[in-house]
Write a protein that holds these residues in place. Structure first.
Motif, PDB file in Angstrom:
ATOM      1  N   GLN A 106       0.861  -1.194   0.000  1.00 18.14           N
ATOM      2  CA  GLN A 106       0.000   0.000   0.000  1.00 18.14           C
ATOM      3  C   GLN A 106       0.895   1.241   0.000  1.00 18.14           C
ATOM      4  OE1 GLN A 106      -3.265  -0.066   2.907  1.00 18.14           O
ATOM      5  NE2 GLN A 106      -2.891   2.109   3.278  1.00 18.14           N
TER       6      GLN A 106
ATOM      7  N   PRO B  26      -9.826   2.698   2.973  1.00 19.76           N
ATOM      8  CA  PRO B  26      -9.186   3.811   3.704  1.00 19.76           C
ATOM      9  C   PRO B  26     -10.094   4.503   4.714  1.00 19.76           C
ATOM     10  CG  PRO B  26      -9.682   4.452   1.445  1.00 19.76           C
ATOM     11  CD  PRO B  26      -9.953   2.994   1.538  1.00 19.76           C
TER      12      PRO B  26
ATOM     13  N   GLU C 207     -10.185   2.990   8.209  1.00 17.69           N
ATOM     14  CA  GLU C 207      -8.937   2.930   8.979  1.00 17.69           C
ATOM     15  C   GLU C 207      -8.722   4.189   9.811  1.00 17.69           C
ATOM     16  OE1 GLU C 207      -5.638   1.786   6.468  1.00 17.69           O
ATOM     17  OE2 GLU C 207      -6.898   0.293   5.508  1.00 17.69           O
ATOM     18  N   ALA C 208      -8.447   3.971  11.091  1.00 20.38           N
ATOM     19  CA  ALA C 208      -8.161   5.084  11.998  1.00 20.38           C
ATOM     20  C   ALA C 208      -6.670   5.420  11.929  1.00 20.38           C
ATOM     21  CB  ALA C 208      -8.553   4.708  13.414  1.00 20.38           C
TER      22      ALA C 208
ATOM     23  N   ASP D  72      -4.567   2.625  13.011  1.00 18.14           N
ATOM     24  CA  ASP D  72      -4.418   1.567  11.998  1.00 18.14           C
ATOM     25  C   ASP D  72      -3.323   1.946  10.998  1.00 18.14           C
ATOM     26  OD1 ASP D  72      -6.579   0.147  13.095  1.00 18.14           O
ATOM     27  OD2 ASP D  72      -8.011   1.326  11.942  1.00 18.14           O
TER      28      ASP D  72
ATOM     29  N   VAL E  88      -0.009   1.259  12.472  1.00 17.01           N
ATOM     30  CA  VAL E  88       0.299  -0.180  12.479  1.00 17.01           C
ATOM     31  C   VAL E  88       0.708  -0.628  11.074  1.00 17.01           C
ATOM     32  CG1 VAL E  88      -0.676  -2.495  12.849  1.00 17.01           C
ATOM     33  CG2 VAL E  88      -1.182  -0.653  14.470  1.00 17.01           C
ATOM     34  N   SER E  89       0.008  -0.121  10.052  1.00 17.69           N
ATOM     35  CA  SER E  89       0.345  -0.477   8.661  1.00 17.69           C
ATOM     36  C   SER E  89       1.790  -0.107   8.348  1.00 17.69           C
ATOM     37  CB  SER E  89      -0.583   0.254   7.681  1.00 17.69           C
ATOM     38  OG  SER E  89      -1.891  -0.219   7.822  1.00 17.69           O
TER      39      SER E  89
ATOM     40  N   ILE F  37       4.362  -2.461  10.419  1.00 23.85           N
ATOM     41  CA  ILE F  37       4.599  -3.844   9.973  1.00 23.85           C
ATOM     42  C   ILE F  37       4.947  -3.915   8.485  1.00 23.85           C
ATOM     43  CG2 ILE F  37       3.151  -4.839  11.791  1.00 23.85           C
ATOM     44  CD1 ILE F  37       0.934  -5.201   9.751  1.00 23.85           C
TER      45      ILE F  37
ATOM     46  N   LEU G 180       3.236  -2.862   5.897  1.00 18.38           N
ATOM     47  CA  LEU G 180       2.102  -3.057   4.986  1.00 18.38           C
ATOM     48  C   LEU G 180       1.932  -1.840   4.079  1.00 18.38           C
ATOM     49  CD1 LEU G 180       0.261  -5.573   5.089  1.00 18.38           C
ATOM     50  CD2 LEU G 180      -1.448  -4.174   6.242  1.00 18.38           C
TER      51      LEU G 180
END
Lengths: 421, 319
Positions: A183, A247, A250-251, A254, A257-258, A261, A263
């Motif tokens: 992403q 999208p 997603e807060a 989030d 976190v993306s 990790i 993402l």
């Protein structure tokens, strides 16, 4: 013998009574300073500065009784708003992001003018400007945040990508990331305000640093060319899937976190994330911080930077009879000792070293700034800030006609600030 | 007898008693007033004064900080026809939709669960009653957090399960971010959170139906579904109507779950009147507009409350 003992006993008792009588008077001579803040002074890495301020100030100023109250987010903003409206129950000092919200309180006569008292405190001009309203200084801003692009460097390296310096390059990078199942952007559009950083930059890169100021001062409309072009570009990126498939669900958490990790590969947001993105317990990715790219043919420059107060304090009129204690608190809040405790924010106090590579990179972006635009939602009056973020959030909805959405927003601004002159 | 010498003192005594009866008992009155005073003062300070202030503020232009200006009905005009109409109308329509679907879905669901728990009584009935009611006593903040956890993309319960099962179509559904799905996602969570009260309320009413009636229905050949629909439902129609009004008034005030899960978004796709009120008052600093929305909610609630009392009068006690 018995008589002597009795006399001593009576004298001791008399002494104790006198001491007990004097104690309240002694306690009353201690100035009590009530401070409302957002964060708890606990062991959380993001709370290290406030912990240091609370503990360090109390230790260094035993004649002042510090009563620090952590109210959270949005508890702090809501409670300050309520007490400022009622004019009673105000704290002596409260955490403030400056700008128009603070200006509203100042206009209502609720704040303490500290222009002369704080003149000797050294800090960056941007931070000083943030806590200044109509030429008067109402507080201090020990930390100042700038918006930029957090970028996953190993992912870029692996895919042979370079840090983009133009929007065209940025789009090419995003397409490559997308093709490789990554992403391109993390955002957190559900929480409204995270959508603003990218839009501010897009408008700036199309229309230049004065585009927003012209709209705010009602020289141009909020649905004029740079705003519409930026919105169209934003929506185009959403449709291409640059922000993922969901999208709007997603807060901001989030989005973090993306990034943590791997993402997502890029995050356009404020430098307050430096501490977290440098924390090995939060992420095993190596992130860098870069300025937002230029737009070929656009008026904005790479050195136009969006910024806002990261942590600031303002004093209320309640503290008018304890200005000395207030100034001592502000001085400590701006001290190298206190500011050095923070693990990631950009400090506006000279002599405080950057605590991490990421903060150093953000500080360098800040250092190269030729023009700084205050974060729009801190610069506009509260009546039109959330509607602005709501309007930008609607760009994430494919059915939204961005021109109509911006025209509707312009109507709101015209009602609140007056029509374009 | 009246002319007898003994009767004279008695008549004199009666003559003395007459004015004593007419004398007002001020001590008793003061005693009553003293006991009424706290309740009256409480109502005046915490109910009637805020209502009056809300009506007054709704006619002012005020940010809450600084001066207020009288602007007549301008706030109402701005809400219905002006620049704030899109958000207000969205909130207004959404509460009506909430109310409609809560009557159409939540009440029948509560009825059938309540009926099942009564009709199929077993040793688990008590436990199930607690389980169903538990959601009603969980704070709405926790309910909203659970809701977000269930519907969160990428890391949520549904997303993780659908990935595990290979159902990519399910993982792609944007439960809270798609304007077409967000209402139903919130409604599902709200149904789970609020249905417990309806179940317990209806169970209490169904349990009062005499066993003779059930036996008579069985003798007439009715199965359990027919018994539920044609016998029990009409017998608990009054509590069902009351439940419908409670639900509708609740929808008018709906705030917590919606605000905590979506903030009324995306854009205004899931906003409610209470969310619009909060945002106008505490976020946008339009206290006058927020007060006007408060007045609208108050008047609608008042109308429904009057309807509720009128139903109570006509419905009488539970059959």
């Amino acid at each position: 013998m018995f008589r002597t003992r009795s006399v001593v006993l009576v004298l001791v008792l008399l002494g104790l009574v006198l001491l007990a009588g004097a104690l309240p008077a002694f306690a009353q001579s201690k100035v009590k300073l009530t401070v409302w803040g957002r964060d708890l002074p606990d062991d959380d890495p993001a709370h290290q500065y406030i912990k240091k301020v609370v503990e360090g100030f109390q230790a260094a100023n035993p004649d002042i009784e510090l009563d620090y109250v952590a109210l959270g987010d949005p508890g702090l903003m809501d409670k300050v708003k309520v007490v400022m409206a009622s004019g009673s129950g105000m704290p002596d000092i409260f955490q403030s992001w400056g700008g128009s919200v603070m200006g509203g309180y100042a206009d209502a006569g609720r704040l303490l003018d500290l222009t002369e008292e704080l003149a000797h405190i050294e800090c960056s001009e941007a931070a000083k400007g943030a806590m200044t309203w109509k030429g008067k200084v109402y507080g201090v801003a020990p930390f100042f945040a700038v918006a930029g692009v957090f970028l996953n460097e190993p992912v870029f390296e692996e895919l042979g990508l370079t840090v983009p310096t133009t929007v065209e390059e940025l789009e090419a990078v995003a397409d490559t990331l997308l093709a490789n199942g990554i992403q391109p952007f993390a955002c957190g559009a559900r929480d409204l305000w995270p959508t603003l950083a990218l839009y501010m930059y897009l408008v700036d890169r199309y229309g230049g640093i004065d585009a927003f100021e012209k709209a705010r001062s009602r020289q141009i409309r909020f649905d004029s060319e740079p705003f519409v072009l930026a919105a169209q570009k934003y929506q185009d990126w959403v449709k291409k899937g640059y922000f993922g498939e969901t999208p709007l669900s997603e807060a901001y958490g989030d989005a973090q976190v993306s990034m943590a990790i791997g993402l997502a590969a890029m995050h356009v947001t404020g430098s307050w994330m430096c501490a977290q993105y440098s924390d090995p317990e939060f992420t095993d990715q190596t992130l860098g911080f870069y300025p937002f790219p230029e737009m070929p043919g656009g008026k904005g420059k790479l050195t136009d930077i969006m910024g806002q107060t990261d942590i600031g304090f303002a004093a209320s009129i309640t503290a008018a009879d304890k200005v000395d204690a207030v100034v001592r608190f502000m001085e400590y809040a701006m001290s190298v000792e206190a500011c050095s405790a923070d693990p990631g924010r950009i400090c506006s106090v000279p002599g405080v070293p950057a605590p991490s590579r990421l903060t150093q990179m953000a500080a360098e972006v800040f250092g190269t700034a030729e023009a700084i635009q205050f974060w729009w939602d801190q610069d506009l009056p509260p009546a039109v800030t959330t509607p602005l973020n709501t309007t930008i959030q609607s760009f994430f909805m494919p059915e939204t006609d961005v021109k109509q959405a911006l025209a509707a927003y312009e109507d709101l601004v015209a009602a609140a600030l007056g029509p374009v002159k | 007898m009246s002319g007898s010498p003994d009767a004279a003192p008695l008549a004199q005594a009666n003559w003395h008693e007459v004015p004593r009866k007419k004398k007002y008992d001020y001590g008793r009155l003061i005693f009553q007033l003293l006991f009424l005073l706290p309740a009256v003062a409480f109502l005046l300070v915490f109910m009637f004064y805020p209502i009056e202030e809300t009506f007054r503020t709704s006619l002012m232009q005020t940010s809450g900080v600084g001066e207020s200006t009288y602007i007549g009905l301008e706030n109402y005009r701005a809400l219905i026809f002006g620049v704030h109409s899109e958000e207000f109308r969205a909130g207004f329509v959404h509460v009506l939709i909430w109310a409609f679907w809560s009557i159409v879905i939540q009440i029948p669901l509560a009825f059938f669960i309540a009926f099942s728990l009564v009709a199929y009584k077993s040793r688990f009935t008590g436990v199930l009653r607690v389980v169903y009611y538990m959601s009603s006593i969980i704070p709405s903040t926790i309910v909203a957090m659970l809701g977000r956890f269930v519907f969160a993309p990428k890391f949520g319960v549904i997303a993780t399960l659908s990935k595990t099962l290979g159902w990519t179509w399910l993982a792609r559904i944007d439960f809270l971010g798609d304007s077409g799905n967000v209402f139903w996602s919130l409604f599902a969570i709200a149904t789970w959170a609020y249905i417990g009260f309806g179940i317990v309320y209806l169970m209490a009413n169904i349990e009062q139906i005499s066993a003779d009636i059930r036996e008579a229905a069985e003798l007439d050949g009715a199965n359990r579904f027919q018994y539920a629909v044609y016998v029990v439902a009409p017998m608990v129609s009054y509590p069902i109507r009351i439940l419908a009004i409670i639900n509708t008034v609740g929808c008018l005030k709906l705030f917590d779950i919606v605000y905590l899960m979506t903030q009324g978004g995306p854009r205004y796709s899931s906003t409610t009147l209470a969310v619009v009120l909060y945002r106008q008052g505490f976020v946008n600093w339009h206290y006058g507009l927020a007060a006007a929305i408060g007045v609208v909610i108050f008047l609608m609630s008042l109308f429904l409350s009057v309807a509720q009392f009128s139903l109570q009068r006509r419905g009488g006690d539970i059959a």
